[in-house]
Structures are given as structure tokens and as C-alpha cells.
Design a protein around this motif. Sequence first.
Motif, PDB file in Angstrom:
ATOM      1  N   UNK A  48     -34.703  28.549  -7.559  1.00 42.70           N
ATOM      2  CA  UNK A  48     -35.783  29.529  -7.480  1.00 42.70           C
ATOM      3  C   UNK A  48     -35.221  30.942  -7.355  1.00 42.70           C
ATOM      4  N   UNK A  49     -34.268  31.130  -6.459  1.00 47.84           N
ATOM      5  CA  UNK A  49     -33.689  32.461  -6.240  1.00 47.84           C
ATOM      6  C   UNK A  49     -32.908  32.938  -7.460  1.00 47.84           C
ATOM      7  N   UNK A  50     -32.139  32.060  -8.076  1.00 48.98           N
ATOM      8  CA  UNK A  50     -31.374  32.448  -9.266  1.00 48.98           C
ATOM      9  C   UNK A  50     -32.322  32.771 -10.421  1.00 48.98           C
ATOM     10  N   UNK A  51     -33.426  32.048 -10.514  1.00 45.04           N
ATOM     11  CA  UNK A  51     -34.420  32.334 -11.558  1.00 45.04           C
ATOM     12  C   UNK A  51     -35.047  33.713 -11.365  1.00 45.04           C
ATOM     13  N   UNK A  52     -35.334  34.071 -10.131  1.00 52.21           N
ATOM     14  CA  UNK A  52     -35.868  35.404  -9.851  1.00 52.21           C
ATOM     15  C   UNK A  52     -34.862  36.465 -10.291  1.00 52.21           C
TER      16      UNK A  52
END
Length: 135
Positions: A48-52
Motif C-alpha cells: 500500500x505504501x509503495x503504491x502511494x
Amino acid sequence: PRWDVVLHAFSSVIAGSFGFLVVALLNRDEHIAIDLSPFFVSLFAFCFAVSIGAVWEIYEFTFDGLLGLNMQKFILADGTVLIGHAALADTMKDIIVDCLGALAASAAGYFSLRRGKGWATQAIAQYAKSAPAEQ
């Protein structure tokens, strides 16, 4: 000069923590029939964080092209346009810092759940129980 690194590190830790908390809280909810392992919750938080971070880099690329900005640092202060590896350095540094921040947040969450503490999700669940119900 280091503001970009600090911003990416901080935002990836926050995004990873947010993703972790949302899934961990859903995992604890008795109305939802899922029981995810601490590893999967942490993996989701990392992704999720890497996608953001990736979406942010797409934003920078798009607006650099549309508005003639230099958010991805492909032009030096003297106007020299960077090519090849040099042009990718800022973007790759940002993505690497995003991955490190996401890893830190998801690892902290993993060990919190693995040891049975779940301090963050317990604090939020406690707050949700004590908050007055909205009609």
C-alpha cells in the motif's frame, strides 16, 4: 536539499502505518469473516505504501510534462537536461526511500501483531468503543 528524502521517508511510514492499521482493524472486527496472518497484514501495508509512492512519482512525471516543472529533477539549475541514468536518479532515490519507509512501518506492525501486543490497533479499537455512537 534533503527535504525530498525526508518527505518520502515520512510519507511512506505514515502510508504504511495507515494501511497496516486499516487491515489490522478489519482483521479484528467480529462482523467481518477474515483472519489474516500478521505477515499478510504487513505485506499489504508495505504494498500500500509503495503504491502511494509510485502514484506520487506518476503525478510528478505528469505535471513535469504538462506544466514544464522540474519535480523529478531531470534539469540542472543551469538548464542542462540530464539523460539516461542521471535523469532517473531522483525518481529511483524516491522509490527506494519509499520502500525503506514502508518496510520500517510494516516490520514494526508485524512484530507488534506477532508478539500479540497489537498496541496500535488496540488503542484505536479502545477509542472506537469509547467514542459516542453517531446517529
